[in-house]
Structure formats: C-alpha cells, structure tokens
Design a protein around this motif. Sequence first.
Motif, short mmCIF file in Angstrom:
data_model
loop_
_atom_site.label_atom_id
_atom_site.label_comp_id
_atom_site.label_asym_id
_atom_site.label_seq_id
_atom_site.Cartn_x
_atom_site.Cartn_y
_atom_site.Cartn_z
N SER A 111 50.76 27.51 54.55
CA SER A 111 51.15 27.29 55.95
C SER A 111 50.20 26.32 56.64
O SER A 111 50.63 25.46 57.42
CB SER A 111 51.16 28.62 56.72
OG SER A 111 52.10 29.49 56.16
N THR A 112 48.91 26.44 56.37
CA THR A 112 47.92 25.54 56.96
C THR A 112 48.15 24.10 56.50
O THR A 112 48.14 23.17 57.30
CB THR A 112 46.49 25.99 56.60
OG1 THR A 112 46.31 27.34 57.06
CG2 THR A 112 45.45 25.09 57.23
N VAL A 113 48.38 23.93 55.21
CA VAL A 113 48.64 22.60 54.67
C VAL A 113 49.93 22.04 55.28
O VAL A 113 49.98 20.87 55.68
CB VAL A 113 48.72 22.62 53.14
CG1 VAL A 113 49.26 21.31 52.58
CG2 VAL A 113 47.36 22.92 52.53
N ALA A 114 50.96 22.87 55.39
CA ALA A 114 52.24 22.43 55.96
C ALA A 114 52.06 22.01 57.42
O ALA A 114 52.62 21.00 57.86
CB ALA A 114 53.29 23.52 55.83
N MET A 115 51.29 22.79 58.19
CA MET A 115 51.06 22.45 59.59
C MET A 115 50.23 21.17 59.71
O MET A 115 50.50 20.33 60.56
CB MET A 115 50.34 23.59 60.32
CG MET A 115 51.20 24.83 60.44
SD MET A 115 52.70 24.50 61.32
CE MET A 115 52.20 24.99 62.93
N TYR A 116 49.24 21.02 58.84
CA TYR A 116 48.42 19.83 58.85
C TYR A 116 49.25 18.59 58.49
O TYR A 116 49.04 17.51 59.02
CB TYR A 116 47.25 19.99 57.86
CG TYR A 116 46.35 18.80 57.76
CD1 TYR A 116 45.47 18.48 58.78
CD2 TYR A 116 46.40 17.98 56.65
CE1 TYR A 116 44.65 17.37 58.70
CE2 TYR A 116 45.58 16.86 56.55
CZ TYR A 116 44.71 16.57 57.58
OH TYR A 116 43.90 15.46 57.49
N MET A 117 50.19 18.78 57.59
CA MET A 117 51.02 17.68 57.10
C MET A 117 52.34 17.55 57.86
O MET A 117 53.24 16.84 57.43
CB MET A 117 51.33 17.90 55.61
CG MET A 117 50.10 18.02 54.74
SD MET A 117 49.14 16.51 54.66
CE MET A 117 50.21 15.54 53.65
N LEU A 118 52.47 18.21 59.00
CA LEU A 118 53.72 18.20 59.75
C LEU A 118 54.16 16.79 60.12
O LEU A 118 55.34 16.47 60.08
CB LEU A 118 53.59 19.07 61.01
CG LEU A 118 54.86 19.60 61.62
CD1 LEU A 118 55.69 20.34 60.60
CD2 LEU A 118 54.55 20.49 62.80
N GLY A 119 53.21 15.92 60.44
CA GLY A 119 53.54 14.53 60.75
C GLY A 119 54.15 13.83 59.55
O GLY A 119 55.10 13.04 59.68
N SER A 120 53.63 14.10 58.36
CA SER A 120 54.18 13.51 57.15
C SER A 120 55.57 14.04 56.86
O SER A 120 56.46 13.29 56.46
CB SER A 120 53.26 13.79 55.95
OG SER A 120 52.01 13.17 56.14
N ILE A 121 55.75 15.33 57.07
CA ILE A 121 57.08 15.92 56.86
C ILE A 121 58.06 15.32 57.87
O ILE A 121 59.19 14.98 57.52
CB ILE A 121 57.02 17.45 56.98
CG1 ILE A 121 56.23 18.04 55.81
CG2 ILE A 121 58.43 18.05 57.01
CD1 ILE A 121 55.97 19.52 55.92
#
Length: 176
Positions: A111-121
Amino acid sequence: MASDIQLPPVRSVDDFLIASARFGRPDYQDKERWNNRIVNNLMYYQTNYLIVAFVAFGLVTYVRPIETITGGGLFVGLAALALYATNNRGAVQKFKKDHPAILVAGIVGVSTVAMYMLGSIAAFVFSIALPMLLILLHASFRMRNLRNKVQNKVEAVGLKRTPMGVIMRALDQELS
C-alpha cells in the motif's frame, strides 16, 4: 478463425477529420441512435482509431516515460497479485493464519509503494484513458456518410470480419 480477420484500410484524413468530414452534436435524448452512431463509426474508422490510440499513448509515454512505464509495471504487478490471491484463496488463508504479522506488513508495504507511486499509476491510466476519450468523442460527433453505411452493411452481412466486428459481437452490439 483469427486468420480470416482483416484490418480494414486506413480512411483518408480528409474523410476522418477535414473537408468531407461532417461533425454534429449527437441527440443525447435518443440513446439508441447515439449508440448506433458510435458503433458504426467504431466499425468504419477502426484502423484510424487504432492509429490515434498508438499516437496518443506514444505522446503520453514520450512526455512522461518513466512514470508511464513504472505505473504500467506497478499496475500489472498489482493486478497479478490480486489475481493470484483470488485464485489461491486456500494458500492465502493458510499463510494468513500461519504468518499474520508478515501478511499485515506486506499489505502495508504494498500500500505504501502504491501510494508513493500513485503519480506513476495516474500517468499510465491517463495514457490509456486519453486515446479512449479521443476515440469516443470522434465516434460520437462524426456524422455518418454513404460510404460508412455501405461498408458497415458489408461487415454486418459477414463478408468481411474485422477486429472491431469481433469485439462488437462479443459486446452484443448490432450494426444497423
């Protein structure tokens, strides 16, 4: 079966966008007629729409290459993880029972990685959504012409199978 599917020719820019192209606001009250216009335009201009999709995806990837590639990888990874978890519920339940702390730490980490990478997603999703939006707008506002109608009748009779025809049949969309 896949060998008899043919990609129709690229329609001219004149027919697709410029001089002979007629655009008009769809009748939002008559959903069936609007849907008919979209389906028929998707069938007639499918090769042009494929080119538009590749160009738009390429432009977004060119502007934000790292974010788009990273977001795509993360998106595919999360989808694969979710697919694994849904297809192997027994193994996931056993792991959850045997190692609850590791599972919670893994969920927090992902979840932390996904939130950190939200801009990339978001960049990856935008690279997919932009072409779809452009295609839907063109298919909604482009008024049909005689060539469009004749070509779609040929497709409806089944004389020529196209990728969009296969997709439309799978979605239960009839040409008219």
